[in-house]
Scaffold this active site. Structure first.
Site, PDB file in Angstrom:
ATOM      1  N   GLU A  64       3.785   2.756  25.388  1.00  0.00           N
ATOM      2  CA  GLU A  64       4.507   1.493  25.539  1.00  0.00           C
ATOM      3  C   GLU A  64       5.827   1.567  24.772  1.00  0.00           C
ATOM      4  OE1 GLU A  64       1.767  -1.776  24.470  1.00  0.00           O
ATOM      5  OE2 GLU A  64       0.191  -0.245  24.572  1.00  0.00           O
TER       6      GLU A  64
ATOM      7  N   CYS B 155      10.426   5.202 -19.095  1.00  0.00           N
ATOM      8  CA  CYS B 155      10.534   4.463 -20.349  1.00  0.00           C
ATOM      9  C   CYS B 155       9.131   3.982 -20.677  1.00  0.00           C
ATOM     10  CB  CYS B 155      11.488   3.277 -20.182  1.00  0.00           C
ATOM     11  SG  CYS B 155      11.465   2.150 -21.605  1.00  0.00           S
TER      12      CYS B 155
ATOM     13  N   LYS C 182       9.233   7.400  16.384  1.00  0.00           N
ATOM     14  CA  LYS C 182      10.510   6.768  16.073  1.00  0.00           C
ATOM     15  C   LYS C 182      11.653   7.634  16.606  1.00  0.00           C
ATOM     16  CE  LYS C 182      10.568   3.467  14.135  1.00  0.00           C
ATOM     17  NZ  LYS C 182      10.533   2.958  12.783  1.00  0.00           N
TER      18      LYS C 182
ATOM     19  N   TYR D 183       1.425  -7.200  23.568  1.00  0.00           N
ATOM     20  CA  TYR D 183       1.016  -5.793  23.529  1.00  0.00           C
ATOM     21  C   TYR D 183      -0.456  -5.593  23.177  1.00  0.00           C
ATOM     22  CZ  TYR D 183       1.766  -6.268  18.446  1.00  0.00           C
ATOM     23  OH  TYR D 183       1.735  -6.685  17.127  1.00  0.00           O
TER      24      TYR D 183
ATOM     25  N   CYS E 175      16.612   4.908 -22.354  1.00  0.00           N
ATOM     26  CA  CYS E 175      16.499   3.837 -21.351  1.00  0.00           C
ATOM     27  C   CYS E 175      17.757   2.969 -21.370  1.00  0.00           C
ATOM     28  CB  CYS E 175      15.270   2.976 -21.643  1.00  0.00           C
ATOM     29  SG  CYS E 175      15.123   1.524 -20.574  1.00  0.00           S
TER      30      CYS E 175
ATOM     31  N   ASP F 264      11.992  -3.719  19.312  1.00  0.00           N
ATOM     32  CA  ASP F 264      12.549  -3.907  17.970  1.00  0.00           C
ATOM     33  C   ASP F 264      12.675  -5.410  17.707  1.00  0.00           C
ATOM     34  OD1 ASP F 264      13.543  -3.271  15.529  1.00  0.00           O
ATOM     35  OD2 ASP F 264      15.529  -2.672  16.217  1.00  0.00           O
TER      36      ASP F 264
ATOM     37  N   CYS G  46       9.956  -3.270 -22.809  1.00  0.00           N
ATOM     38  CA  CYS G  46      11.241  -3.065 -22.142  1.00  0.00           C
ATOM     39  C   CYS G  46      11.525  -4.246 -21.206  1.00  0.00           C
ATOM     40  CB  CYS G  46      11.210  -1.765 -21.336  1.00  0.00           C
ATOM     41  SG  CYS G  46      12.677  -1.505 -20.305  1.00  0.00           S
TER      42      CYS G  46
ATOM     43  N   LYS H 141       8.464   0.535  22.164  1.00  0.00           N
ATOM     44  CA  LYS H 141       8.337  -0.141  20.868  1.00  0.00           C
ATOM     45  C   LYS H 141       9.500  -1.137  20.722  1.00  0.00           C
ATOM     46  CE  LYS H 141       7.568   0.719  15.957  1.00  0.00           C
ATOM     47  NZ  LYS H 141       8.615  -0.197  15.472  1.00  0.00           N
TER      48      LYS H 141
ATOM     49  N   CYS I 198      16.623  -0.725 -22.742  1.00  0.00           N
ATOM     50  CA  CYS I 198      16.119  -1.016 -24.093  1.00  0.00           C
ATOM     51  C   CYS I 198      16.427   0.078 -25.112  1.00  0.00           C
ATOM     52  CB  CYS I 198      14.609  -1.266 -24.043  1.00  0.00           C
ATOM     53  SG  CYS I 198      13.634   0.217 -23.665  1.00  0.00           S
TER      54      CYS I 198
END
Length: 671
Positions: free
Chosen positions: A113, A422, A310, A222, A404, A117, A427, A115, A407
């Site tokens: 089928e 970190c 895809k 579908y 980091c 969008d 933090c 697809k 922090c």
């Protein structure tokens, strides 16, 4: 006109207009001119105004009606709306085909089928009347958008047969509607939509149905939520049934006997997709037989019997201006590319994750480079490669910091990991990300608490941990930037409503390392309340299927912390639910039920129980009810007028009960 004559004319007009609407919007074969349709619709409106008792919920005049909503209510999907796994090339499809054939044999066929969008939706009908429509949401819980879906004229308000059924489809905006909408937006100096998918989703989430009505949306069906309840035995037959019931299905579907035919279909539509009047972003391939689908089953997120191919991602070239660092809720430091904004696959992209330092070194990515960008799976922007031929010598190499950025704590790389972390639990960046995760859709699902609002609350010292959310007042919230009194009240109502969530939502929201949404539900279902889980040992956790050493250790370590124990107490005091509210584990462990661990199929008409009642009672007693007979079926319950499923069960030597035998077993267990 007297009442009896009016009643007869109203029914005649409703039937005529339904037929004309079906011919125009579903068959694309109009049999009357627009002006004639409009005249008949106007006549019907007048008669219904004069005789309000003759107006019915499925009347063609009720496509747009009712007042503007304040917000959308939540809808629990009876059967989850799972997402599909992706294939990006021929080998992915061949691997999928091999997995399918290994599981169910070579006697298979696929249904291919287009697809679409758009936006996945669920439609529910009772006795043939459209009663509710919802978004997919997180797959388990969506939003009630019935009032907007009624404005889509290809959705029948009444089916051709009085079925009670839940169906799934993809709502979309045709290209012509998208062009017209953006032209109108530009005339009003408004920002245009980036693509038809965003326009369709935005239209269906309008609280005013008149806006959705003006957008000229469409929808293809579908699938069926529970195809086993309809008696169909294949995906293709299900689509044929939907067409018979008056739904619009995509006629470009094709049944394929082999993966070679699937590849031919994909090649054909890769070339022809530009000729369509709507956008597609791939091809959906499903095993056609429902019994084979049952045998293949599903994972937590997607069915094993379907995959989405895809189309190749569009690649574009842009400039990488800088690299920004962000700290996630688990302390991972992620570099992000800041790009010259560029249009990729329909949306403007200005940022792309670079994942980690190793990837930057491997691709030799430098600040100032011309880079190739695409969207992985047409969704997530990523830097594919660097165009080194365009370097001028001005580009700068990037090195990760040693401390980091939020922090100043020293960053560490844990053994076996590529990411820098970190490890400071205080933090501020981690705390803020943890709060954002807690209120997210798959966790506590608190509407109105987006990243910006959470950031404001944290910045204003109104929240430091998740328990503080439940201490917020109207005075606190209304003081935030751009927060009106009504919005503040809605936010507090959403926070209050989240207290009623089932335990797995809270458990996932706490952000325990290695515990995803699926594991959270499994754990919540096993222990049933937070206190039992907190008292559990690693050995207790390892007894649960799907819980491994790392996860068990992480859970025990998390709940051993005094600050976590205090947090749970604060949540409990605030009224947050700490118990599991979903289906309980089967009693198969402590019962001699004939259903324990068995796969059961119901067929034919049950007289003393509804099918749903029978299913619920069987599952409570440890059974699993499926819709199709297969080699994995242990028991078939045959009601009146049982058909092909009974014949197939007899051929396979499966045990068959009648309804009386079913009731004897159920009543004997005192369900």
């Amino acid at each position: 006109m007297d009442h009896a004559t009016a009643e007869s004319r109203v029914k005649e007009l409703q039937d005529l207009l339904r037929q004309y609407n079906y011919e125009y919007h579903v068959l694309d074969k109009p049999s009357v001119q627009d002006v004639e349709y409009d005249q008949l619709l106007h006549e019907l409106k007048q008669l219904e105004e004069e005789h309000p008792d003759l107006m019915t919920p499925d009347s063609p005049t009720q496509r747009v009606g009712g007042s503007v909503l304040e917000q959308f209510s939540k809808v629990n999907h009876k059967n989850p709306m799972l997402s599909l796994g992706n294939a990006f090339n021929e080998q992915d499809l061949r691997d999928f085909d091999k997995r399918v054939r290994k599981a169910v044999g070579d006697n298979i066929s696929y249904i291919c089928e287009l697809k679409i969008d758009g936006l996945a939706v669920s439609l529910r009908y009772e006795n043939g009347l459209f009663v509710q429509g919802a978004t997919r949401g997180d797959g388990s819980i969506g939003e009630d958008i019935t009032i907007n879906l009624k404005t889509i004229r290809s959705i029948p308000l009444r089916l051709t047969q009085p079925f009670s059924i839940e169906v799934r489809g993809e709502a979309f905006m045709p290209r012509s509607s998208f062009i017209a909408l953006n032209e109108e937006k530009e005339k009003r100096n408004e920002l245009p939509f980036a693509n038809p998918r965003n326009a369709a989703a935005g239209s269906l989430r309008q609280l005013d149905p008149r806006i959705a009505s003006s957008r000229n949306l469409d929808l293809f069906l579908y699938g069926i939520g529970d195809p086993g309840e309809t008696g169909v035995e294949a995906q293709s037959a299900g689509l044929d049934l939907l067409s018979e019931l008056g739904f619009k299905t995509n006629k470009e579907r094709r049944k394929c006997a082999s993966v070679e035919e699937v590849l031919d279909y994909i090649k054909e539509w890769t070339e022809k997709r530009a000729d369509l009047q709507y956008d597609i972003d791939g091809i959906v391939i499903k095993v056609d037989s429902l019994s084979h689908q049952d045998e293949l089953g599903t994972t937590a997120k997607s069915p094993r019997w379907a995959i989405a191919f895809k189309f190749p991602a569009e690649e574009v070239v842009t400039v990488l201006h800088d690299i920004e660092l962000s700290i996630g809720r688990t302390g991972v430091v992620t570099p992000t590319a800041l790009l010259e904004p560029v249009l990729v696959a329909g949306t403007t992209v200005g940022r792309a994750s670079l994942h980690n330092e190793d990837l930057i070194r491997e691709k030799d990515i430098r600040i100032g480079d011309h880079v190739v960008v695409k969207k992985a799976g047409d969704i997530i922007p990523e830097v594919v490669s660097v165009i080194t031929d365009r370097r001028t010598g001005e580009e700068k190499e990037f090195t990760m910091p040693t401390h980091c950025p939020a922090c100043e704590s020293e960053l560490e790389r844990l053994e076996g990991e590529v990411a820098l972390r970190c490890l400071n639990p205080k933090c501020p960046a981690q705390i803020q990300e943890g709060l954002i995760h807690f209120v997210s859709r798959n966790a506590m699902n608190i509407d109105g608490l987006g990243e910006k609002v959470v950031a404001q609350l944290y910045r204003e010292n109104l929240i430091e941990d998740v328990a503080d959310l439940y201490r917020l007042t109207l005075e606190n919230v209304i003081a935030l930037e751009r927060m009106a009194e009504k919005s503040a009240a809605n936010l507090l109502n959403a926070i209050e409503a989240s207290k009623e969530n089932s335990l797995e939502k809270l458990l996932f929201g706490l952000g325990i390392r290695h515990v995803g949404a699926k594991a959270a539900k499994t754990i919540a279902q096993h222990f049933e309340n937070m206190h039992a889980l907190m008292a559990a040992s690693e050995e207790d956790l390892l007894k649960i299927d799907e819980i491994g050493d790392k996860m068990a250790s992480s859970i025990v370590t998390y709940f051993s912390q005094e600050e976590v124990k205090e947090l749970i107490s604060e949540l409990e005091e605030a009224g947050v639910n700490l118990t599991y509210k979903g289906p309980k584990l089967s009693r198969s462990e402590n019962t001699n039920s004939a259903f324990s661990g068995k796969v059961v199929v119901l067929t034919g008409k049950l007289v003393q129980l509804t099918r749903n009642e029978a299913k619920e009672k069987i599952e409570i007693l440890g059974g699993k009810v499926t819709g199709s007979v297969s080699k994995k079926t242990d028991l078939l319950v045959a009601g009146e007028e049982a058909g092909s499923k009974l014949s197939k069960a007899q051929e396979l030597g499966i045990i068959v009960w009648d309804e009386n035998r079913l009731l004897e077993e159920i009543n004997g267990q005192e369900v």
